[in-house]
Design a protein around this motif. Structure first.
Motif, PDB file in Angstrom:
ATOM      1  N   ARG A 171      -3.612   0.508   6.769  1.00 41.36           N
ATOM      2  CA  ARG A 171      -2.991  -0.710   6.245  1.00 41.36           C
ATOM      3  C   ARG A 171      -4.080  -1.667   5.776  1.00 41.36           C
ATOM      4  O   ARG A 171      -5.263  -1.369   5.904  1.00 41.36           O
ATOM      5  CB  ARG A 171      -2.058  -1.359   7.279  1.00 41.36           C
ATOM      6  CG  ARG A 171      -2.732  -1.915   8.480  1.00 41.36           C
ATOM      7  CD  ARG A 171      -1.732  -2.750   9.301  1.00 41.36           C
ATOM      8  NE  ARG A 171      -2.033  -2.727  10.708  1.00 41.36           N
ATOM      9  CZ  ARG A 171      -2.982  -3.440  11.299  1.00 41.36           C
ATOM     10  NH1 ARG A 171      -3.754  -4.235  10.589  1.00 41.36           N
ATOM     11  NH2 ARG A 171      -3.199  -3.355  12.601  1.00 41.36           N
ATOM     12  N   ASP A 172      -3.663  -2.821   5.264  1.00 36.01           N
ATOM     13  CA  ASP A 172      -4.576  -3.813   4.664  1.00 36.01           C
ATOM     14  C   ASP A 172      -5.271  -3.215   3.437  1.00 36.01           C
ATOM     15  O   ASP A 172      -4.754  -2.281   2.838  1.00 36.01           O
ATOM     16  CB  ASP A 172      -5.570  -4.357   5.693  1.00 36.01           C
ATOM     17  CG  ASP A 172      -4.858  -5.073   6.841  1.00 36.01           C
ATOM     18  OD1 ASP A 172      -3.721  -5.540   6.622  1.00 36.01           O
ATOM     19  OD2 ASP A 172      -5.426  -5.153   7.937  1.00 36.01           O
ATOM     20  N   GLY A 173      -6.421  -3.773   3.078  1.00 36.46           N
ATOM     21  CA  GLY A 173      -7.085  -3.285   1.869  1.00 36.46           C
ATOM     22  C   GLY A 173      -6.215  -3.444   0.633  1.00 36.46           C
ATOM     23  O   GLY A 173      -6.327  -2.672  -0.319  1.00 36.46           O
ATOM     24  N   GLY A 174      -5.318  -4.445   0.651  1.00 39.21           N
ATOM     25  CA  GLY A 174      -4.456  -4.673  -0.513  1.00 39.21           C
ATOM     26  C   GLY A 174      -3.197  -3.832  -0.507  1.00 39.21           C
ATOM     27  O   GLY A 174      -2.397  -3.913  -1.447  1.00 39.21           O
ATOM     28  N   LEU A 175      -2.974  -3.011   0.540  1.00 39.60           N
ATOM     29  CA  LEU A 175      -1.746  -2.220   0.621  1.00 39.60           C
ATOM     30  C   LEU A 175      -0.598  -3.129   1.055  1.00 39.60           C
ATOM     31  O   LEU A 175      -0.791  -4.043   1.853  1.00 39.60           O
ATOM     32  CB  LEU A 175      -1.907  -1.060   1.619  1.00 39.60           C
ATOM     33  CG  LEU A 175      -3.020  -0.065   1.285  1.00 39.60           C
ATOM     34  CD1 LEU A 175      -3.184   0.954   2.419  1.00 39.60           C
ATOM     35  CD2 LEU A 175      -2.719   0.648  -0.024  1.00 39.60           C
ATOM     36  N   THR A 176       0.609  -2.836   0.544  1.00 40.14           N
ATOM     37  CA  THR A 176       1.742  -3.723   0.782  1.00 40.14           C
ATOM     38  C   THR A 176       2.399  -3.488   2.137  1.00 40.14           C
ATOM     39  O   THR A 176       3.251  -4.254   2.551  1.00 40.14           O
ATOM     40  CB  THR A 176       2.819  -3.496  -0.296  1.00 40.14           C
ATOM     41  OG1 THR A 176       3.128  -2.095  -0.329  1.00 40.14           O
ATOM     42  CG2 THR A 176       2.315  -3.941  -1.653  1.00 40.14           C
ATOM     43  N   ASN A 177       2.047  -2.408   2.796  1.00 45.80           N
ATOM     44  CA  ASN A 177       2.705  -2.072   4.057  1.00 45.80           C
ATOM     45  C   ASN A 177       1.792  -1.149   4.851  1.00 45.80           C
ATOM     46  O   ASN A 177       0.691  -0.807   4.397  1.00 45.80           O
ATOM     47  CB  ASN A 177       4.047  -1.388   3.763  1.00 45.80           C
ATOM     48  CG  ASN A 177       4.992  -1.366   4.962  1.00 45.80           C
ATOM     49  OD1 ASN A 177       4.726  -1.987   5.989  1.00 45.80           O
ATOM     50  ND2 ASN A 177       6.091  -0.651   4.827  1.00 45.80           N
ATOM     51  N   GLN A 178       2.278  -0.722   6.017  1.00 44.86           N
ATOM     52  CA  GLN A 178       1.583   0.321   6.761  1.00 44.86           C
ATOM     53  C   GLN A 178       1.987   1.671   6.185  1.00 44.86           C
ATOM     54  O   GLN A 178       3.161   1.901   5.895  1.00 44.86           O
ATOM     55  CB  GLN A 178       1.965   0.226   8.231  1.00 44.86           C
ATOM     56  CG  GLN A 178       1.243   1.214   9.115  1.00 44.86           C
ATOM     57  CD  GLN A 178       1.307   0.781  10.573  1.00 44.86           C
ATOM     58  OE1 GLN A 178       1.079  -0.375  10.901  1.00 44.86           O
ATOM     59  NE2 GLN A 178       1.619   1.710  11.443  1.00 44.86           N
ATOM     60  N   PHE A 179       1.009   2.573   6.014  1.00 43.28           N
ATOM     61  CA  PHE A 179       1.272   3.918   5.504  1.00 43.28           C
ATOM     62  C   PHE A 179       0.823   4.926   6.556  1.00 43.28           C
ATOM     63  O   PHE A 179      -0.295   4.842   7.076  1.00 43.28           O
ATOM     64  CB  PHE A 179       0.527   4.146   4.179  1.00 43.28           C
ATOM     65  CG  PHE A 179       1.112   3.399   3.007  1.00 43.28           C
ATOM     66  CD1 PHE A 179       0.928   2.027   2.852  1.00 43.28           C
ATOM     67  CD2 PHE A 179       1.858   4.067   2.030  1.00 43.28           C
ATOM     68  CE1 PHE A 179       1.467   1.333   1.774  1.00 43.28           C
ATOM     69  CE2 PHE A 179       2.403   3.395   0.936  1.00 43.28           C
ATOM     70  CZ  PHE A 179       2.204   2.022   0.811  1.00 43.28           C
ATOM     71  N   VAL A 180       1.690   5.893   6.840  1.00 48.00           N
ATOM     72  CA  VAL A 180       1.491   6.839   7.938  1.00 48.00           C
ATOM     73  C   VAL A 180       0.870   8.137   7.412  1.00 48.00           C
ATOM     74  O   VAL A 180       1.318   8.694   6.398  1.00 48.00           O
ATOM     75  CB  VAL A 180       2.846   7.156   8.622  1.00 48.00           C
ATOM     76  CG1 VAL A 180       2.649   8.113   9.792  1.00 48.00           C
ATOM     77  CG2 VAL A 180       3.533   5.875   9.072  1.00 48.00           C
ATOM     78  N   PHE A 181      -0.122   8.640   8.137  1.00 48.11           N
ATOM     79  CA  PHE A 181      -0.820   9.862   7.729  1.00 48.11           C
ATOM     80  C   PHE A 181       0.119  11.075   7.727  1.00 48.11           C
ATOM     81  O   PHE A 181       0.883  11.279   8.670  1.00 48.11           O
ATOM     82  CB  PHE A 181      -1.989  10.124   8.693  1.00 48.11           C
ATOM     83  CG  PHE A 181      -2.738  11.394   8.436  1.00 48.11           C
ATOM     84  CD1 PHE A 181      -3.723  11.450   7.466  1.00 48.11           C
ATOM     85  CD2 PHE A 181      -2.451  12.542   9.165  1.00 48.11           C
ATOM     86  CE1 PHE A 181      -4.415  12.631   7.227  1.00 48.11           C
ATOM     87  CE2 PHE A 181      -3.133  13.731   8.933  1.00 48.11           C
ATOM     88  CZ  PHE A 181      -4.120  13.769   7.960  1.00 48.11           C
ATOM     89  N   ALA A 182       0.030  11.882   6.662  1.00 47.62           N
ATOM     90  CA  ALA A 182       0.822  13.119   6.601  1.00 47.62           C
ATOM     91  C   ALA A 182      -0.083  14.359   6.611  1.00 47.62           C
ATOM     92  O   ALA A 182       0.164  15.305   7.349  1.00 47.62           O
ATOM     93  CB  ALA A 182       1.699  13.137   5.356  1.00 47.62           C
ATOM     94  N   GLN A 183      -1.116  14.364   5.789  1.00 48.73           N
ATOM     95  CA  GLN A 183      -2.027  15.515   5.725  1.00 48.73           C
ATOM     96  C   GLN A 183      -3.268  15.136   4.929  1.00 48.73           C
ATOM     97  O   GLN A 183      -3.264  14.174   4.176  1.00 48.73           O
ATOM     98  CB  GLN A 183      -1.336  16.729   5.070  1.00 48.73           C
ATOM     99  CG  GLN A 183      -0.601  16.419   3.761  1.00 48.73           C
ATOM    100  CD  GLN A 183      -1.300  16.926   2.510  1.00 48.73           C
ATOM    101  OE1 GLN A 183      -2.519  16.913   2.397  1.00 48.73           O
ATOM    102  NE2 GLN A 183      -0.508  17.356   1.529  1.00 48.73           N
ATOM    103  N   VAL A 184      -4.332  15.925   5.131  1.00 47.82           N
ATOM    104  CA  VAL A 184      -5.512  15.782   4.278  1.00 47.82           C
ATOM    105  C   VAL A 184      -5.791  17.149   3.658  1.00 47.82           C
ATOM    106  O   VAL A 184      -5.613  18.180   4.306  1.00 47.82           O
ATOM    107  CB  VAL A 184      -6.750  15.258   5.061  1.00 47.82           C
ATOM    108  CG1 VAL A 184      -7.068  16.098   6.283  1.00 47.82           C
ATOM    109  CG2 VAL A 184      -7.977  15.150   4.149  1.00 47.82           C
ATOM    110  N   HIS A 185      -6.121  17.166   2.359  1.00 46.61           N
ATOM    111  CA  HIS A 185      -6.410  18.429   1.685  1.00 46.61           C
ATOM    112  C   HIS A 185      -7.637  18.260   0.794  1.00 46.61           C
ATOM    113  O   HIS A 185      -8.157  17.155   0.652  1.00 46.61           O
ATOM    114  CB  HIS A 185      -5.192  18.920   0.896  1.00 46.61           C
ATOM    115  CG  HIS A 185      -4.819  17.990  -0.202  1.00 46.61           C
ATOM    116  ND1 HIS A 185      -3.839  17.035  -0.068  1.00 46.61           N
ATOM    117  CD2 HIS A 185      -5.314  17.829  -1.457  1.00 46.61           C
ATOM    118  CE1 HIS A 185      -3.748  16.331  -1.185  1.00 46.61           C
ATOM    119  NE2 HIS A 185      -4.639  16.799  -2.052  1.00 46.61           N
ATOM    120  N   PHE A 186      -8.030  19.360   0.177  1.00 48.36           N
ATOM    121  CA  PHE A 186      -9.328  19.408  -0.485  1.00 48.36           C
ATOM    122  C   PHE A 186      -9.191  19.937  -1.921  1.00 48.36           C
ATOM    123  O   PHE A 186      -8.326  20.773  -2.202  1.00 48.36           O
ATOM    124  CB  PHE A 186     -10.273  20.352   0.283  1.00 48.36           C
ATOM    125  CG  PHE A 186     -10.432  19.974   1.738  1.00 48.36           C
ATOM    126  CD1 PHE A 186      -9.457  20.310   2.678  1.00 48.36           C
ATOM    127  CD2 PHE A 186     -11.548  19.278   2.170  1.00 48.36           C
ATOM    128  CE1 PHE A 186      -9.593  19.944   4.018  1.00 48.36           C
ATOM    129  CE2 PHE A 186     -11.690  18.918   3.510  1.00 48.36           C
ATOM    130  CZ  PHE A 186     -10.718  19.256   4.429  1.00 48.36           C
TER     131      PHE A 186
END
Ligand SMILES: *[C@@H]1O[C@H](CO)[C@@H](O)[C@H](O)[C@H]1NC(C)=O
Ligand SMILES: *[C@@H]1O[C@H](CO)[C@@H](O)[C@H](O)[C@H]1NC(C)=O
Ligand SMILES: [Zn+2]
Length: 307
Positions: free
Chosen positions: A107-122
């Protein structure tokens, strides 16, 4: 209902269900007939005017005073992550039923809400001179990580993908280094277990997602864009960190042994930069520079007030 009307009606229903059914299923790839230049033939959103990735031109990015990015639960993954080859990339996801209160988020960093982690890929190249999706002054990095998050108010990744403020993705560049990056070891050491599409492997070492981000998160680029794979939905607020992380050639080689859904080497799995189409790219200035410019701005005012 007249007979013709029933006929037209059922054709419409057939078309609608056909479109929905084919929505996520037409073959796509990074080379050959179904390469990125042809995705729009079956996924029309891919020719939209807010597409990702883009070429970032730092000299034209507009400075903005964003708060620092805040990461929650990024270094406290309590259980092992699962590594999955989906035929287009390799991704790390949390165990099912991972406790809500331990979910990593941003969250923060100019984001409008909290965002929840789903996955990380490459995304990576066949050689170190290419592989990233975003470029900087037309320069590719060797690889790029995407930490995908969904807007908490939509409850799930699937639900979030139908909203323009659905996703927040953090992009991290990887540049090659002589030394191994120990943060990659828990992944690179088991990639040979997920060579084929559909294969999964549970990491038996705990891994800190924070270690896969650059040490300094203070400078990042921000713009509105899309998923970089079909259907290319324009639902992503992008954060691309200016500082890269590193990986050695031998660590990158572990990624280059994977196979795609077509049974070919899974390399160069990046979409080329898309036209900016009038969008603004913002850049968060480093805090020291902000402080310095604030002082430079305030000093004359203070001086005037003192008179
Ligand atoms: C997703 O959306 C459906 C329909 O609006 C809703 O019933 C469901 O609870 C949502 N899922 C989550 C996890 O919030
Ligand atoms: C991980 O798995 C390997 C091979 O199965 C095993 O040798 C090692 O002890 C395991 N490590 C942990 C932390 O369980
Ligand atoms: Zn991606």
């Amino acid at each position: 209902m007249p007979k013709e009307a029933v006929g037209v009606f059922s054709i419409l229903i057939l078309m609608a269900t056909g479109i929905l059914a084919s929505g996520g299923s037409h073959h796509w790839a990074y080379s050959g007939e179904d390469d990125p230049a042809h995705w729009y033939n079956f996924y029309d959103l891919c020719s939209g005017n807010k597409q990702s990735p883009i070429d970032i031109v730092p000299s034209t990015a507009k400075p903005q005073n964003f708060l620092p990015i805040h990461l929650g639960n990024y270094d406290t993954i309590g259980k092992s992550l699962t590594l999955i080859n989906n035929g287009h990339t390799v991704l790390l996801s949390l165990p099912k039923n991972y406790a809500d209160y331990r979910m990593p988020f941003v969250r923060d960093g100019g984001l409008t809400n909290q965002f929840v982690f789903a996955q990380v890929h490459f995304h990576w190249g066949a050689e170190g001179v290419r592989g990233s999706e975003h470029t900087v002054n037309n320069k590719h990095y060797a690889a790029e990580l995407h930490f995908v998050h969904f807007n908490k108010k939509y409850g799930s990744l699937g639900n979030a993908t139908s909203h323009p403020d659905g996703l927040a993705v953090l992009g991290v560049f990887v540049e090659t280094s002589k030394e191994d990056n120990p943060a990659f070891d828990p992944i690179t050491s088991v990639l040979d277990h997920v060579v084929h599409e559909g294969h999964e492997w549970e990491l038996n070492e705990t891994l800190s997602l924070r270690d896969l981000l650059p040490e300094s998160l203070s400078k990042f680029y921000r713009y509105m864009g899309s998923l970089t794979t079909p259907g290319c939905q324009e639902i992503v607020v992008w954060t691309v960190f200016a500082d890269p992380i590193t990986a050695s050639e031998s660590q990158l080689a572990e990624f280059r042994q994977l196979l795609s859904e077509d049974g070919e080497l899974l390399v160069n799995n990046y979409r080329p930069p898309q036209p900016l189409m009038g969008r603004t790219v913002h850049v968060r200035s480093s805090s020291t520079k902000m402080a310095a410019s604030l002082v430079a701005f305030l000093l004359p005012i203070v001086a005037v007030l003192a008179l």
